[in-house]
Design a protein around this motif. Structure first.
Motif, PDB file in Angstrom:
ATOM      1  N   ASN A  49       0.988  -1.366   0.045  1.00 48.37           N
ATOM      2  CA  ASN A  49       0.095   0.042  -0.094  1.00 48.37           C
ATOM      3  C   ASN A  49       0.977   1.186  -0.073  1.00 48.37           C
ATOM      4  O   ASN A  49       1.644   1.354   0.776  1.00 48.37           O
ATOM      5  CB  ASN A  49      -0.964  -0.106   1.136  1.00 48.37           C
ATOM      6  N   ALA A  50       0.746   2.129  -0.828  1.00 47.62           N
ATOM      7  CA  ALA A  50       1.434   3.324  -1.250  1.00 47.62           C
ATOM      8  C   ALA A  50       0.642   4.682  -0.886  1.00 47.62           C
ATOM      9  O   ALA A  50      -0.377   4.490  -1.343  1.00 47.62           O
ATOM     10  CB  ALA A  50       2.289   3.188  -2.553  1.00 47.62           C
ATOM     11  N   PHE A  51       1.303   5.486  -0.224  1.00 54.58           N
ATOM     12  CA  PHE A  51       0.303   6.709   0.117  1.00 54.58           C
ATOM     13  C   PHE A  51       1.058   7.919  -0.476  1.00 54.58           C
ATOM     14  O   PHE A  51       2.398   8.036  -0.128  1.00 54.58           O
ATOM     15  CB  PHE A  51       0.362   6.884   1.600  1.00 54.58           C
ATOM     16  N   VAL A  64       4.636   3.989   2.644  1.00 52.04           N
ATOM     17  CA  VAL A  64       4.093   2.575   2.580  1.00 52.04           C
ATOM     18  C   VAL A  64       3.727   1.772   3.623  1.00 52.04           C
ATOM     19  O   VAL A  64       4.432   2.018   4.739  1.00 52.04           O
ATOM     20  CB  VAL A  64       5.016   1.817   1.260  1.00 52.04           C
ATOM     21  N   ASN A  65       3.154   1.120   3.343  1.00 54.59           N
ATOM     22  CA  ASN A  65       2.859  -0.259   4.278  1.00 54.59           C
ATOM     23  C   ASN A  65       2.948  -1.619   3.503  1.00 54.59           C
ATOM     24  O   ASN A  65       2.643  -1.420   2.220  1.00 54.59           O
ATOM     25  CB  ASN A  65       1.874  -0.310   5.432  1.00 54.59           C
ATOM     26  N   THR A  98      14.474   0.256   9.459  1.00 54.97           N
ATOM     27  CA  THR A  98      14.548  -0.377  10.636  1.00 54.97           C
ATOM     28  C   THR A  98      13.254  -0.223  11.357  1.00 54.97           C
ATOM     29  O   THR A  98      12.837   0.868  11.828  1.00 54.97           O
ATOM     30  CB  THR A  98      15.909   0.087  11.330  1.00 54.97           C
ATOM     31  N   PHE A  99      12.593  -1.160  11.988  1.00 54.65           N
ATOM     32  CA  PHE A  99      11.168  -0.981  12.604  1.00 54.65           C
ATOM     33  C   PHE A  99      11.737  -0.970  13.856  1.00 54.65           C
ATOM     34  O   PHE A  99      12.355  -1.611  14.611  1.00 54.65           O
ATOM     35  CB  PHE A  99      10.331  -2.377  12.389  1.00 54.65           C
ATOM     36  N   GLU A 100      11.045   0.285  14.650  1.00 53.40           N
ATOM     37  CA  GLU A 100      11.249   0.837  15.848  1.00 53.40           C
ATOM     38  C   GLU A 100      10.540  -0.506  16.734  1.00 53.40           C
ATOM     39  O   GLU A 100      10.916  -0.864  17.796  1.00 53.40           O
ATOM     40  CB  GLU A 100      10.664   2.053  16.137  1.00 53.40           C
ATOM     41  N   LYS A 101       9.280  -0.984  16.470  1.00 52.78           N
ATOM     42  CA  LYS A 101       8.653  -2.040  16.921  1.00 52.78           C
ATOM     43  C   LYS A 101       8.634  -2.933  16.005  1.00 52.78           C
ATOM     44  O   LYS A 101       8.008  -3.084  14.886  1.00 52.78           O
ATOM     45  CB  LYS A 101       7.074  -1.674  17.264  1.00 52.78           C
ATOM     46  N   PRO A 102       9.531  -4.053  16.137  1.00 52.11           N
ATOM     47  CA  PRO A 102       9.692  -5.143  15.064  1.00 52.11           C
ATOM     48  C   PRO A 102       8.347  -5.737  14.682  1.00 52.11           C
ATOM     49  O   PRO A 102       7.285  -5.837  15.502  1.00 52.11           O
ATOM     50  CB  PRO A 102      10.845  -6.067  15.762  1.00 52.11           C
ATOM     51  N   THR A 115       2.704   1.530   8.664  1.00 52.65           N
ATOM     52  CA  THR A 115       2.980   2.765   7.579  1.00 52.65           C
ATOM     53  C   THR A 115       4.255   3.177   7.874  1.00 52.65           C
ATOM     54  O   THR A 115       4.526   3.577   9.208  1.00 52.65           O
ATOM     55  CB  THR A 115       1.925   3.462   7.389  1.00 52.65           C
ATOM     56  N   PHE A 116       5.202   3.428   7.028  1.00 55.15           N
ATOM     57  CA  PHE A 116       6.299   4.258   7.201  1.00 55.15           C
ATOM     58  C   PHE A 116       6.884   5.234   6.233  1.00 55.15           C
ATOM     59  O   PHE A 116       6.339   4.853   5.210  1.00 55.15           O
ATOM     60  CB  PHE A 116       7.605   3.301   7.812  1.00 55.15           C
ATOM     61  N   GLY A 117       7.464   6.102   6.438  1.00 54.03           N
ATOM     62  CA  GLY A 117       7.877   7.265   5.185  1.00 54.03           C
ATOM     63  C   GLY A 117       9.290   6.968   4.812  1.00 54.03           C
ATOM     64  O   GLY A 117       9.795   5.958   4.829  1.00 54.03           O
TER      65      GLY A 117
END
Length: 178
Positions: A49-51, A64-65, A98-102, A115-117
């Motif tokens: 999913n792209a925003f 995205v996510n 890198t996921f802050e919360k894996p 979702t991350f930027g």
């Protein structure tokens, strides 16, 4: 019995000689886990999913996510993903997250990454708009840093899986131009 021992010794010696003569640079740069996953066509990503915002058209950055499935009988935890995605070998987007919360993916489950930027549109936002109607993206080169056999995201065996490829991942695009 001596003949079996001699045969075994000869086979091991041939194996060692052939491995010793193999080009090591090619072997060292390969990830056998990634190669096997690619070979059997095991697509781990089920949806992207792209925003895209008005600001994206200026700075070429989107959010995205993705949904990832775990076909294994052990829990997987994703700590980091480095990916380039596009179509027909042309890279349109890259990220290193890198996921802050894996991301914890339970046995046989599918979960969303959140979702991350900071996803860079390397062809530029305007040049990337043409791929939206196609509704798919290829993962051209993806490195995933997972921990296998985790317990609710804790502990686990670190396993970097490099060079993953996946074609035709369903992709939705959300345009927010206000």
């Amino acid at each position: 019995m001596a003949r079996i021992g001699t045969l075994f010794f000869a086979l091991v010696a041939c194996l060692l000689v052939s491995v010793g003569g193999a080009p090591t640079a090619d072997i060292e740069n390969r990830d056998l886990i990634g190669d096997v996953i690619n070979l059997i066509g095991l697509g781990l990503v089920t949806q992207i999913n792209a925003f895209i915002t008005l600001e994206s058209l200026e700075n070429n950055i989107i959010s995205v996510n993705f949904d990832v499935k775990n076909p294994l009988f052990i829990e997987l935890t994703i700590d980091r993903v480095v990916s380039s995605a596009g179509l027909n070998g042309t890279v349109y987007a890259t990220f290193d997250q890198t996921f802050e919360k894996p991301v914890v993916v339970g046995i046989g489950k599918t979960v969303n990454s959140g979702t991350f930027g900071n996803v860079l549109l390397v062809q530029g936002a305007l040049n990337s708009l043409d791929i939206i109607p196609l509704g798919v993206l290829d993962l051209i080169n993806t490195d995933v840093y997972v921990r296998a056999a985790t317990i609710k995201g804790k502990l686990g065996i670190p396993i970097p899986i490099k060079g993953l490829k996946q074609k035709d991942v369903p992709t939705t695009y959300t345009l927010t131009l206000s």
